[in-house]
Motif scaffolding. Structure first.
Motif, PDB file in Angstrom:
ATOM      1  N   GLN A 370       0.869  -1.181   0.000  1.00 39.89           N
ATOM      2  CA  GLN A 370       0.000   0.000   0.000  1.00 39.89           C
ATOM      3  C   GLN A 370       0.907   1.233   0.000  1.00 39.89           C
ATOM      4  OE1 GLN A 370      -3.520   0.093  -0.124  1.00 39.89           O
ATOM      5  NE2 GLN A 370      -2.928   2.187  -0.633  1.00 39.89           N
ATOM      6  N   ASP A 372       0.535   4.391  -0.637  1.00 36.41           N
ATOM      7  CA  ASP A 372       0.097   5.698  -0.155  1.00 36.41           C
ATOM      8  C   ASP A 372      -1.283   5.552   0.464  1.00 36.41           C
ATOM      9  OD1 ASP A 372       0.280   8.340   0.416  1.00 36.41           O
ATOM     10  OD2 ASP A 372       0.070   9.056  -1.644  1.00 36.41           O
ATOM     11  N   THR A 373      -1.681   6.552   1.224  1.00 47.10           N
ATOM     12  CA  THR A 373      -3.014   6.555   1.830  1.00 47.10           C
ATOM     13  C   THR A 373      -3.402   7.985   2.165  1.00 47.10           C
ATOM     14  OG1 THR A 373      -4.383   5.696   3.638  1.00 47.10           O
ATOM     15  CG2 THR A 373      -2.089   6.210   4.167  1.00 47.10           C
ATOM     16  N   ASP A 401     -10.082   3.586   2.943  1.00 45.29           N
ATOM     17  CA  ASP A 401      -8.733   3.615   3.511  1.00 45.29           C
ATOM     18  C   ASP A 401      -8.669   2.945   4.886  1.00 45.29           C
ATOM     19  OD1 ASP A 401      -8.100   5.014   1.290  1.00 45.29           O
ATOM     20  OD2 ASP A 401      -7.568   6.887   2.294  1.00 45.29           O
ATOM     21  N   SER A 403      -8.132  -0.507   5.366  1.00 46.57           N
ATOM     22  CA  SER A 403      -7.452  -1.803   5.376  1.00 46.57           C
ATOM     23  C   SER A 403      -6.258  -1.760   6.323  1.00 46.57           C
ATOM     24  CB  SER A 403      -6.974  -2.160   3.968  1.00 46.57           C
ATOM     25  OG  SER A 403      -5.879  -1.324   3.592  1.00 46.57           O
ATOM     26  N   HIS A 406      -3.470   0.268   4.764  1.00 41.84           N
ATOM     27  CA  HIS A 406      -3.671   1.709   4.863  1.00 41.84           C
ATOM     28  C   HIS A 406      -3.295   2.219   6.252  1.00 41.84           C
ATOM     29  CE1 HIS A 406      -5.529   3.079   1.100  1.00 41.84           C
ATOM     30  NE2 HIS A 406      -6.114   1.907   1.011  1.00 41.84           N
ATOM     31  N   ARG A 409       0.489   1.876   6.981  1.00 40.96           N
ATOM     32  CA  ARG A 409       1.218   2.881   6.199  1.00 40.96           C
ATOM     33  C   ARG A 409       1.066   4.259   6.836  1.00 40.96           C
ATOM     34  NH1 ARG A 409       5.319   3.480   2.742  1.00 40.96           N
ATOM     35  NH2 ARG A 409       4.657   1.556   1.688  1.00 40.96           N
TER      36      ARG A 409
END
Length: 481
Positions: A370, A372-373, A401, A403, A406, A409
């Protein structure tokens, strides 16, 4: 983590006549020892050993806000490390350098602080009339309590977990606790005092500054300010320069010869930096339990006379009168550990028992994919010394967003962003920094944190540079003449 029942042999055995120094670091969660020899090619680490202390203990006086450790368990871990080294190596040790977790305080009774006994590898000691170690993570001193204390004559503010603040807390809340004791210091000051049989503990400028109420310019305690407020001045150690010799051992220790010189105890942070910083254009980023980003100050720099309690950057005394500018965050690997613990507890409540190590591996793997978030996490679950009331928060939450990738990150990004907000990238550029040396257990095993470092600090980042307080403590003693 190296095997519990052995030391790791990292180089050639020290030959007769080779200068050999033992370095010890008494950290927040583990004890490490290293044997370092001087060769024509430079310093070589020949042996290294680490032990988890598992020393966390309840705090009867401070309750949930307290953070204390059992000194017996710390010394047991130290003894296990040294017992794992070959006797023929220890017998060649000529100096000992010791570092450890700063700010904390342990109390003991003079001449009764330990008990020496014969063992299979020579003399060893066990704690005697000694209190728990109240660590740098201790939270018993609230903001209102700290604001009631006298203003220090120092460039460093006083925070909860600092030795002098803890002593003030006991004076107000549990004065009888202090009555059995007539000596105090950091955990590493205690070990040096026991090894050298010091009548009065000797503390380096580095550790004294970390206690608060110490003026680095005059290298003296704020005795008048402390006396006027009823502070027990007899608990303050004598102070020496980093690299000074505290004394000689009056008897052997684990086979290390009688008469071996022992240095004044040093700050673990300074020793970690000393072990790796080779250029004044280096910045060092360390993320272990907590996180620090540091750059050397120009030669001749002197800190301000008074503290700025709102400043996120502190100036730590280094070696030879020099200083480091440090953004010392209370939020590092401990934030990730808290998140892992939360996930494991949720799973248990849902009827699924999982190993925390498996949780950690899976969440990092999820975040690697992942990139980016939009999720934003302020990770300060432990506050910060310059903003002790600040809590963690999660914002910009959307259904897409949520998960594990996400969230992990965003959490890793938040840890690095928090450090960057304390010591901005522009400040590094103005200081002439050309590269960042990345270190620490939390950073070394977390690819996502590394990615976030490289995004937020667009400079060459060197990983795998050996950053080791035990080795740094040994190097200091090798370099002192």
């Amino acid at each position: 983590m190296m095997a519990d029942n052995q030391a790791i042999d990292l180089g050639p055995c020290a030959t007769p006549g080779t200068v050999c120094v033992l370095g010890i670091d008494l950290g927040t969660t583990s004890v490490k020892a290293a044997l370092v020899v001087e060769t024509e090619q430079g310093q070589i680490v020949t042996q290294s050993c680490s032990r988890e202390t598992q020393a966390q203990s309840d705090s009867p006086a401070a309750g949930a806000q307290g953070m204390e450790q059992d000194v017996q368990r710390i010394i047991n871990a130290l003894n296990e490390c040294l017992a794992a080294f070959p006797q023929e190596h220890l017998q060649r040790v000529s100096r000992i350098g010791i570092s450890g977790q700063m700010h904390g305080v342990v109390f003991w009774k003079t001449n009764q602080g330990c008990k020496w006994a014969e063992s299979g590898t020579g003399h060893t000691f066990q704690p005697g009339e000694v209190s728990h170690l109240i660590t740098w993570q201790d939270g018993r001193c609230s903001s209102s309590f700290l604001s009631s204390l006298p203003q220090p004559q120092s460039h460093l503010s006083v925070a909860t977990g600092f030795g002098c603040a803890t002593i003030y807390w006991y004076l107000k809340n549990s004065p009888d606790f202090l009555k059995p004791y007539d000596a105090a210091g950091t955990i590493h000051d205690y070990v040096v005092a026991m090894l050298c049989d010091l009548e009065r503990p000797l503390m380096s400028v580095q550790n004294a500054a970390s206690w608060g109420y110490f003026n680095c310019r005059s290298k003296s305690w704020n005795t008048e300010i402390l006396r006027e407020s009823g502070f027990p001045l007899d608990l303050l150690p004598e102070v020496g320069d980093p690299g000074d010799i505290a004394g000689r051992m009056p008897h052997d220790w684990h086979g290390i010869p009688k008469g071996t010189e022992v240095g004044v105890a040093l700050g673990d942070f300074q020793c970690s930096v000393y072990s790796c910083m080779t250029e004044r254009t280096d910045a060092v980023l360390n993320i272990s339990t907590s996180a620090q980003l540091t750059v050397p100050m120009p030669l001749g720099f002197q800190p301000p006379e008074t503290p700025d309690s709102l400043s996120a950057v502190a100036y730590f005394p280094y070696f030879d009168g020099n200083y480091l500018a440090v953004a010392a965050s209370l939020n590092g690997g401990n934030v990730l550990a808290t998140f892992v613990d939360m996930l494991a507890r949720w799973m248990a409540e849902l009827g699924c028992e999982v190993l925390e190590s498996n949780v950690y591996t899976q969440m990092i793997n999820a975040a690697v994919t992942q990139n980016d978030t939009r999720l934003s996490i302020c990770p300060t679950v432990f506050g910060e010394r310059h903003m002790p009331e600040q809590l963690a928060s999660v914002t910009s939450i959307t259904a897409s967003d949520l998960s594990l990738g996400h969230v992990t990150r965003a959490l890793c990004h938040g840890i690095i962003q928090n450090l960057r907000s304390m010591l901005p990238f522009q400040d590094l550029k103005e200081a002439g920094v050309k590269r960042i040396l990345g270190s620490g257990s939390a950073l070394s095993r977390n690819e996502v944190l590394k990615q976030e470092v490289e995004k937020l600090f667009p400079l060459p980042v060197i990983y795998g540079k050996d950053v080791d307080a035990a080795v740094g403590a040994a190097m200091v003693m090798l370099h002192r003449r």
